[in-house]
Write a protein that holds these residues in place. Sequence first.
Motif, PDB file in Angstrom:
ATOM      1  N   THR A  77       0.825  -1.225   0.000  1.00 44.17           N
ATOM      2  CA  THR A  77       0.000   0.000   0.000  1.00 44.17           C
ATOM      3  C   THR A  77       0.854   1.268   0.000  1.00 44.17           C
ATOM      4  N   CYS A  78       2.117   1.146   0.364  1.00 50.80           N
ATOM      5  CA  CYS A  78       2.991   2.320   0.529  1.00 50.80           C
ATOM      6  C   CYS A  78       2.415   3.282   1.557  1.00 50.80           C
ATOM      7  N   SER A  79       1.730   2.756   2.545  1.00 49.81           N
ATOM      8  CA  SER A  79       1.174   3.628   3.579  1.00 49.81           C
ATOM      9  C   SER A  79       1.393   3.009   4.949  1.00 49.81           C
ATOM     10  N   SER A  80       2.225   3.660   5.764  1.00 48.22           N
ATOM     11  CA  SER A  80       2.413   3.080   7.100  1.00 48.22           C
ATOM     12  C   SER A  80       1.166   3.285   7.937  1.00 48.22           C
ATOM     13  N   ALA A  81       0.359   4.306   7.600  1.00 53.27           N
ATOM     14  CA  ALA A  81      -0.906   4.477   8.329  1.00 53.27           C
ATOM     15  C   ALA A  81      -1.806   3.264   8.090  1.00 53.27           C
ATOM     16  N   ASN A 133       8.128   8.672  13.299  1.00 52.53           N
ATOM     17  CA  ASN A 133       9.345   7.867  13.160  1.00 52.53           C
ATOM     18  C   ASN A 133       9.378   7.199  11.789  1.00 52.53           C
ATOM     19  N   MET A 134      10.152   7.761  10.900  1.00 52.50           N
ATOM     20  CA  MET A 134      10.167   7.261   9.521  1.00 52.50           C
ATOM     21  C   MET A 134      11.609   6.951   9.107  1.00 52.50           C
ATOM     22  N   ASN A 135      12.122   5.811   9.517  1.00 54.00           N
ATOM     23  CA  ASN A 135      13.509   5.472   9.202  1.00 54.00           C
ATOM     24  C   ASN A 135      13.726   5.279   7.705  1.00 54.00           C
ATOM     25  N   GLY A 136      12.763   4.642   7.051  1.00 49.05           N
ATOM     26  CA  GLY A 136      12.904   4.400   5.609  1.00 49.05           C
ATOM     27  C   GLY A 136      12.883   5.718   4.837  1.00 49.05           C
ATOM     28  N   THR A 137      11.996   6.599   5.236  1.00 50.57           N
ATOM     29  CA  THR A 137      11.911   7.897   4.566  1.00 50.57           C
ATOM     30  C   THR A 137      13.190   8.699   4.814  1.00 50.57           C
ATOM     31  N   SER A 138      13.797   8.519   5.976  1.00 50.91           N
ATOM     32  CA  SER A 138      15.036   9.237   6.284  1.00 50.91           C
ATOM     33  C   SER A 138      16.172   8.781   5.365  1.00 50.91           C
ATOM     34  N   THR A 156       6.744  13.858   7.596  1.00 45.10           N
ATOM     35  CA  THR A 156       6.106  13.104   6.512  1.00 45.10           C
ATOM     36  C   THR A 156       4.916  12.298   7.036  1.00 45.10           C
ATOM     37  N   ALA A 157       3.780  12.429   6.350  1.00 44.68           N
ATOM     38  CA  ALA A 157       2.603  11.653   6.763  1.00 44.68           C
ATOM     39  C   ALA A 157       2.755  10.213   6.272  1.00 44.68           C
ATOM     40  N   GLY A 158       2.065   9.289   6.938  1.00 50.71           N
ATOM     41  CA  GLY A 158       2.190   7.878   6.568  1.00 50.71           C
ATOM     42  C   GLY A 158       1.303   7.483   5.404  1.00 50.71           C
ATOM     43  N   VAL A 159       1.372   8.265   4.347  1.00 50.90           N
ATOM     44  CA  VAL A 159       0.547   7.972   3.167  1.00 50.90           C
ATOM     45  C   VAL A 159       1.437   7.892   1.927  1.00 50.90           C
ATOM     46  N   PRO A 160       0.956   7.251   0.851  1.00 48.90           N
ATOM     47  CA  PRO A 160       1.811   7.073  -0.322  1.00 48.90           C
ATOM     48  C   PRO A 160       2.309   8.414  -0.879  1.00 48.90           C
ATOM     49  N   GLY A 161       3.589   8.444  -1.198  1.00 48.04           N
ATOM     50  CA  GLY A 161       4.148   9.604  -1.889  1.00 48.04           C
ATOM     51  C   GLY A 161       4.426  10.817  -1.025  1.00 48.04           C
ATOM     52  N   ALA A 162       4.115  10.743   0.270  1.00 49.59           N
ATOM     53  CA  ALA A 162       4.306  11.930   1.118  1.00 49.59           C
ATOM     54  C   ALA A 162       5.779  12.325   1.186  1.00 49.59           C
ATOM     55  N   GLY A 163       6.656  11.318   1.232  1.00 51.10           N
ATOM     56  CA  GLY A 163       8.085  11.596   1.339  1.00 51.10           C
ATOM     57  C   GLY A 163       8.608  12.380   0.140  1.00 51.10           C
ATOM     58  N   LEU A 164       8.044  12.098  -1.026  1.00 55.47           N
ATOM     59  CA  LEU A 164       8.508  12.787  -2.239  1.00 55.47           C
ATOM     60  C   LEU A 164       8.265  14.298  -2.114  1.00 55.47           C
ATOM     61  N   LEU A 184      10.427   3.285  -4.816  1.00 56.81           N
ATOM     62  CA  LEU A 184      11.184   3.753  -3.648  1.00 56.81           C
ATOM     63  C   LEU A 184      10.291   3.779  -2.407  1.00 56.81           C
ATOM     64  N   ASP A 185       9.014   4.103  -2.633  1.00 60.00           N
ATOM     65  CA  ASP A 185       8.064   4.187  -1.523  1.00 60.00           C
ATOM     66  C   ASP A 185       7.823   2.804  -0.897  1.00 60.00           C
ATOM     67  N   MET A 186       7.795   1.783  -1.751  1.00 63.52           N
ATOM     68  CA  MET A 186       7.593   0.421  -1.222  1.00 63.52           C
ATOM     69  C   MET A 186       8.745   0.062  -0.279  1.00 63.52           C
ATOM     70  N   ILE A 187       9.956   0.463  -0.682  1.00 63.29           N
ATOM     71  CA  ILE A 187      11.127   0.146   0.144  1.00 63.29           C
ATOM     72  C   ILE A 187      11.059   0.948   1.451  1.00 63.29           C
ATOM     73  N   ARG A 188      10.809   2.265   1.329  1.00 62.69           N
ATOM     74  CA  ARG A 188      10.918   3.076   2.543  1.00 62.69           C
ATOM     75  C   ARG A 188       9.768   2.830   3.523  1.00 62.69           C
ATOM     76  N   THR A 189       8.570   2.574   2.991  1.00 65.76           N
ATOM     77  CA  THR A 189       7.448   2.345   3.913  1.00 65.76           C
ATOM     78  C   THR A 189       7.657   1.055   4.705  1.00 65.76           C
ATOM     79  N   SER A 190       8.251   0.043   4.046  1.00 63.31           N
ATOM     80  CA  SER A 190       8.539  -1.224   4.752  1.00 63.31           C
ATOM     81  C   SER A 190       9.374  -0.944   5.997  1.00 63.31           C
ATOM     82  N   VAL A 191      10.433  -0.131   5.807  1.00 62.48           N
ATOM     83  CA  VAL A 191      11.335   0.137   6.926  1.00 62.48           C
ATOM     84  C   VAL A 191      10.653   1.030   7.971  1.00 62.48           C
ATOM     85  N   ASN A 192       9.835   1.969   7.516  1.00 65.03           N
ATOM     86  CA  ASN A 192       9.122   2.834   8.467  1.00 65.03           C
ATOM     87  C   ASN A 192       8.337   1.997   9.474  1.00 65.03           C
ATOM     88  N   VAL A 193       7.678   0.967   8.958  1.00 68.28           N
ATOM     89  CA  VAL A 193       6.826   0.142   9.810  1.00 68.28           C
ATOM     90  C   VAL A 193       7.659  -0.730  10.763  1.00 68.28           C
TER      91      VAL A 193
HETATM   92  N1  ASP Z   1       4.741   6.268   2.198  1.00 73.85           N
HETATM   93  C1  ASP Z   1       5.491   6.472   3.402  1.00 73.85           C
HETATM   94  C2  ASP Z   1       4.756   5.908   4.583  1.00 73.85           C
HETATM   95  O1  ASP Z   1       3.561   5.760   4.528  1.00 73.85           O
HETATM   96  C3  ASP Z   1       5.788   7.911   3.657  1.00 73.85           C
HETATM   97  C4  ASP Z   1       6.687   8.418   2.571  1.00 73.85           C
HETATM   98  O2  ASP Z   1       6.188   8.710   1.493  1.00 73.85           O
HETATM   99  O3  ASP Z   1       7.906   8.489   2.802  1.00 73.85           O
HETATM  100  O4  ASP Z   1       5.356   5.592   5.572  1.00 73.85           O
END
Ligand code: ASP
Length: 420
Positions: free
Chosen positions: A266-270, A301-306, A343-351, A378-387
């Motif tokens: 989903t690319c959304s940690s929320a 806390n968004m380690n993947g986004t960082s 960054t919000a936990g929704v798809p594409g927020a990090g961009l 990239l979002d699939m990778i970073r959201t995985s780590v965020n969670v």
């Molecule tokens: N999609 C990421 C998340 O939900 C946020 C981001 O876009 O970096 O955690």
Amino acid sequence: MATKSKKGSVWTSLPMQMMYGLILGVVVGAFISSEFATTWLQPLGTLFIRLIRMVVVPLVLATLIAGSAGLGNASKIGSIAIETILTFAVTTAIAVTIGLIVANLMDPGQGLNISTEGLQAKSATAPPLSQVLVEIVPINPVEALGKGNMLQVIFFAIMFGFCVSSMGGKAEMLTEFFQKVGDVMIKMTNIVMIYAPIGVFGLIAYTVTQHGLAVLLPLGKLILTAFVATVLFVCITYLPIIKIIGLNVLTYLKGIFEPWLIAFTTCSSAAALAVNLEASRKLGASKAIASFVIPLGNTINMNGTSIYMGVTAVFAAEVFGMDLTLTQQFEIVLMGVLAAVGTAGVPGAGLIMTTLVFTEIGIPLEAVALIAGVDRILDMIRTSVNVLGDSLTALLVSKFEGTLGKEPFETELEVQDPIG
Ligand code: ASP
């Protein structure tokens, strides 16, 4: 190894069904047109995201109130809050730094023959830090809930929970009430999860049609760099944390599989929040600590986004032929941490948030449009780590507080048995 549980074979379990959805999505996505996917399959995925996000605001409110009310006396709350924030801060700073170092070594933007002419950048103008901090306090908590402004909801919920706790027995029924609301939201998630395999299928098939090889190849090095930095970060930071917690790596990976798969697809940690809360509890995090750390971490806390902030800053600078000085690299770490927190936990927020870093360093914002082409991957990778970062923090703080594994998870809320 396939073993029979009393609820059926592992091959028919929900995580496996989600995995089948993922594999089928990749296969089907490779053969269908992007129009077909947009019309017929994307809505399947969107429906899943909407269903699962429906629970987020009430869940965060209820679990954070119950969580902070249940943490105990003021000094206990203080120590748990400090441990949590410190873990968030240290892992986030390490993440941006690793992103920067790996990108400096791999040069993802060098020799890239892509014209940036005509690219339109979506930009977020950075509000002053003082404004960001002041606006964490909601004027109207109901409006914050309605708009889903998570930082404001968190602030209100923690204060509310703290007041409930300081009133002692007189307000005890409120702790119980919000605990039950949180449980009901998790139950609702479990019912929604029956639909997860179809949602995952729709999301992945659509992603494959939109981001096939032709789109990915020119920016393949950027994706590879983000991937290498992420793997390195996980090895350097998460493996030692798993060891400190005292968990077997495989046990952890198995336990965190469902939230990870939801985050990845989903690319959304929320969207992964409710399932992550449950998975972390099952792995041994105590109820009060998980209820405090996970909803909070989900937002800040968004380690993947960082990691992504560090990698994309170097990438964009290289594309525009800029040499980053040491001071600028240091600024990237600082701004990257702030941008990831916001960054919000929704798809594409990090961009969108990369524009904060780019503006600070003076990188042309056209770079954002360039990255946008592959941002879903990239979002699939970073959201995985965020969670993963949120669950590990909850487990680590539970370990520090001596409550790890002391409260068995209530089995009536298990995912496999959502209706019963
Ligand atoms: N999609 C990421 C998340 O939900 C946020 C981001 O876009 O970096 O955690």
